[in-house]
Scaffold this motif. Structure first.
Motif, PDB file in Angstrom:
ATOM      1  N   ARG A  97       0.857  -1.193   0.000  1.00 47.13           N
ATOM      2  CA  ARG A  97       0.000   0.000   0.000  1.00 47.13           C
ATOM      3  C   ARG A  97       0.890   1.238   0.000  1.00 47.13           C
ATOM      4  O   ARG A  97       1.863   1.295   0.747  1.00 47.13           O
TER       5      ARG A  97
ATOM      6  N   PHE B 232     -11.172 -11.203   0.961  1.00 47.25           N
ATOM      7  CA  PHE B 232     -11.062 -10.368   2.166  1.00 47.25           C
ATOM      8  C   PHE B 232     -12.437 -10.229   2.781  1.00 47.25           C
ATOM      9  O   PHE B 232     -13.418 -10.012   2.072  1.00 47.25           O
TER      10      PHE B 232
ATOM     11  N   SER C  13      -7.866   0.427 -11.030  1.00 52.04           N
ATOM     12  CA  SER C  13      -7.662   0.427  -9.574  1.00 52.04           C
ATOM     13  C   SER C  13      -8.668  -0.482  -8.886  1.00 52.04           C
ATOM     14  O   SER C  13      -9.855  -0.472  -9.219  1.00 52.04           O
ATOM     15  N   GLY C  14      -8.179  -1.291  -7.953  1.00 54.38           N
ATOM     16  CA  GLY C  14      -9.054  -2.177  -7.193  1.00 54.38           C
ATOM     17  C   GLY C  14      -9.309  -3.491  -7.893  1.00 54.38           C
ATOM     18  O   GLY C  14     -10.084  -4.324  -7.399  1.00 54.38           O
ATOM     19  N   SER C  15      -8.634  -3.748  -9.024  1.00 53.29           N
ATOM     20  CA  SER C  15      -8.890  -4.986  -9.766  1.00 53.29           C
ATOM     21  C   SER C  15      -8.130  -6.171  -9.171  1.00 53.29           C
ATOM     22  O   SER C  15      -8.344  -7.304  -9.599  1.00 53.29           O
ATOM     23  N   GLY C  16      -7.250  -5.921  -8.184  1.00 52.02           N
ATOM     24  CA  GLY C  16      -6.584  -7.040  -7.495  1.00 52.02           C
ATOM     25  C   GLY C  16      -5.121  -7.220  -7.852  1.00 52.02           C
ATOM     26  O   GLY C  16      -4.521  -8.242  -7.510  1.00 52.02           O
ATOM     27  N   LYS C  17      -4.501  -6.220  -8.522  1.00 53.16           N
ATOM     28  CA  LYS C  17      -3.116  -6.364  -8.969  1.00 53.16           C
ATOM     29  C   LYS C  17      -2.142  -6.511  -7.781  1.00 53.16           C
ATOM     30  O   LYS C  17      -1.307  -7.436  -7.758  1.00 53.16           O
ATOM     31  N   SER C  18      -2.253  -5.602  -6.817  1.00 52.67           N
ATOM     32  CA  SER C  18      -1.348  -5.671  -5.659  1.00 52.67           C
ATOM     33  C   SER C  18      -1.574  -6.934  -4.849  1.00 52.67           C
ATOM     34  O   SER C  18      -0.622  -7.541  -4.340  1.00 52.67           O
ATOM     35  N   THR C  19      -2.826  -7.335  -4.734  1.00 47.50           N
ATOM     36  CA  THR C  19      -3.142  -8.556  -3.989  1.00 47.50           C
ATOM     37  C   THR C  19      -2.473  -9.763  -4.631  1.00 47.50           C
ATOM     38  O   THR C  19      -1.872 -10.596  -3.943  1.00 47.50           O
TER      39      THR C  19
END
Ligand SMILES: Nc1ncnc2c1ncn2[C@@H]1O[C@H](COP(=O)(O)OP(=O)(O)OP(=O)(O)O)[C@@H](O)[C@H]1O
Ligand SMILES: [Mg+2]
Lengths: 337, 225
Positions: A335, B11, B40-46
């Motif tokens: 983040r 989550f 944004s929010g599509s799950g890339k970082s996850t």
């Protein structure tokens, strides 16, 4: 001889003749083998203002006279007055600082015993004890020796009340110590929480690039221990520096309260005798004096106790930090800040 | 070398369930340069967190060189992160109170390499990414964003990982610096035969990679060129 407060002439010396009172305060005449002590009253040590004291073992016809008594009767050193039909020579004048004390005369014990036909009799013996701890045992032995012939009174209650402020201080100190330790522990724990919070991201990054919890914890344990040790060191330094002034303040405030309760209660009228209350006042005064001269030492037990608590607090701080650290999820570093 | 099947990450915040990654299947070959795009929010970082073993999947498997990291013990995961993965983050994430060279040496310290070897390799890497000797002794606060990102690329390469995972590495940089950093990542990875998976919003950058995947609501789909 005439008492300073006026009234009936007590002796052959010329009075003013105007008799208006029916009450005559008697003059206290003390036979003593320790004039130095006897002219002290109520803790005020008497001072010889002119002439000198007679010897402890004297049996001469001599006297030292309190200032007020001497003034009223126009007596000065080398003058004489009459008592028991004998001419008594004034060898000294003394001042105790109190009217009651200055209204007395002292004569050698054996002289008084002889003149008053009380050979071998004594009214009171003062025992001075080297330590308050020995009071009870000395008192007991004295009772055994005196037996049926007299009473033994001791100043136990005075000792107790003189020691009471010390015990108060001990209690206050103990509570302060416990309070300070608890406060210290809370501060250290909160500091650890804050440090971990502030460096949450750093912890996450270290975990993300392959550092184990133990690696991170090691760092924080070092910090917790350093922090606590520095605190302890500062505490000991300040404690040693401040202990004496703090104790004197506490002692003077609490013992002045004690002495004001133990005021002089001895009144005139005890011919040839020290008033017991006067004696107690004296003992009390001496004790309080020794308390005000008290030395403050930081005891080894306290230091060890402090070190022990330091260890406990440091361990608790480290444990808390470790728990918080292991809860930091490395995924958080993904983040943006 | 990387095989993902039925990968799921759910989550639960309160009563709501979010399927950040939903039943994904894909694979990446050794030395491949792969980009992931998606809004944004599509799950890339996850997804990237799970590939890097920062986060555990709620379902499915991630096989790296035949071993499933989804079922590894914590101790093994730490070793996996240390030896096999290099991370490059959008916000650099250098340790603020360590100098540039110390930051690069840190993962090698975790890998147990001796000080001399660490210093040598860190200096080499920093030279390769174009950090001057005097900048190596500076703390991150005294370096520009581009310089910090180059230091973090050097750090990611330190233990010769098999995969570099980069989450928007150029996101905080201007276009020119971003391109420079991206090219650097590209060349170094090719040199060392490292697989790179990079998340980006920049379609120009995505166009230069070997393959591109698009994420949408936790689902993955390869973008054909
Ligand atoms: N720890 C979490 N708890 C609850 N929900 C989460 C958590 N992390 C991510 N999510 C949710 O999962 C979804 C995917 O998040 P993710 O960060 O992977 O998106 P992203 O594609 O990286 O977005 P961006 O491009 O903005 O970085 C989002 O809906 C997000 O709210
Ligand atoms: Mg993201």
């Amino acid at each position: 001889m005439q008492p300073p407060s006026g009234g009936m002439p007590g002796g052959p010396s010329a009075g003013d003749g105007q008799i208006t009172r029916t009450f005559t305060p008697p003059i206290t005449l003390i036979g003593t083998n320790n004039p130095e002590k006897s002219m002290s009253s109520d803790g005020e040590s008497g001072k010889i203002t002119s002439g000198e004291l007679f010897a402890n073992d004297s049996n001469a016809l001599v006297a030292v006279v309190g200032q007020s008594l001497a003034e009223k009767n126009n007596l000065s050193v080398d003058d004489t007055f009459t008592a028991y039909d004998q001419k008594i020579k004034v060898v000294g004048i003394y001042d105790t600082g109190t009217d009651f004390g200055n209204n007395q005369a002292l004569m050698p014990l054996s002289t008084v015993q002889r003149l008053s036909d009380q050979e071998g009799d004594i009214t009171s013996i003062v025992l001075t004890i080297n330590s308050a701890d020995n009071l009870a045992s000395v008192s007991e032995s004295a009772s055994t020796i005196v037996g049926e012939n007299g009473d033994v009174t001791d100043s136990a209650s005075q000792v107790a009340s003189a020691i009471a402020p010390l015990e108060n201080i001990q209690t206050i100190s103990l509570y302060s110590l416990v309070g300070a330790t608890v406060a210290g522990a809370i501060i250290i724990l909160l500091t650890m929480v804050m440090i971990v919070r502030e460096r949450r991201r750093e912890i996450g990054v270290i975990k993300a690039i392959g550092g184990s919890n133990i690696v991170v914890m090691g760092q924080f344990v070092v910090e917790a221990v350093t922090l606590t040790l520095l605190g302890t060191l500062a505490g000991i330094v300040v404690g040693i520096a401040a202990a004496s002034p703090i104790t004197s303040t506490l002692v003077s405030s609490s013992s002045s309260a004690e002495t004001s309760q133990a005021g002089p209660t001895g009144g005139p009228g005890n011919m040839m005798r020290d008033g017991p209350s006067e004696r107690f006042g004296q003992a009390n005064r001496a004790l309080t004096q020794s308390i005000s001269n008290i030395q403050t030492n930081v005891g080894w037990e306290i230091l060890l106790w402090g070190m022990g608590m330091t260890l406990v607090i440091a361990t608790a701080g480290s444990a808390l930090a470790s728990i918080l650290i292991s809860k930091v999820r490395p995924a958080e570093v993904m983040r943006a800040e | 070398m990387l095989q993902v099947s039925h990968l799921t990450r759910t989550f639960t915040s309160g009563t709501e369930e979010v399927q950040a990654v939903n039943d994904m299947d894909f694979s990446v070959e050794r030395g491949e340069f792969v980009s992931i795009i998606g809004k944004s929010g599509s799950g890339k970082s996850t997804l990237l967190s799970m590939l890097g073993a920062l986060d555990k999947p709620t379902g499915g498997t991630i096989k790296v060189d035949g071993e499933d990291i989804a079922s590894m013990s914590d101790a093994k995961l730490i070793r996996y992160r240390c030896h096999k993965i290099g991370f490059v983050f959008q916000s650099y994430n250098l340790i603020p109170n360590l100098t540039a060279i110390e930051n690069v040496m840190l993962p090698m310290e975790f890998a147990g390499r001796d000080k001399e070897a660490r210093e040598k390799r860190a200096t080499e890497l920093l030279e390769q990414v174009g950090i001057e000797p005097d900048q190596m002794e500076r703390k991150p606060g005294k370096l520009s964003g581009g310089q910090q990102q180059r230091v973090s690329i050097a750090r990611a390469l330190a233990n010769k990982p098999s995969v570099i995972l980069a989450d928007e590495p150029t996101g905080n940089l201007d276009e020119q610096t971003g391109k420079m950093v991206f090219d650097l990542l590209h060349t170094l990875a090719k040199q060392e035969k490292t697989t790179i998976i990079v998340v980006t919003h920049d379609l120009d950058i995505a166009g230069k990679t070997d393959r591109t995947f698009r994420l949408n609501d936790g689902k993955i789909r390869e973008v054909k060129k």
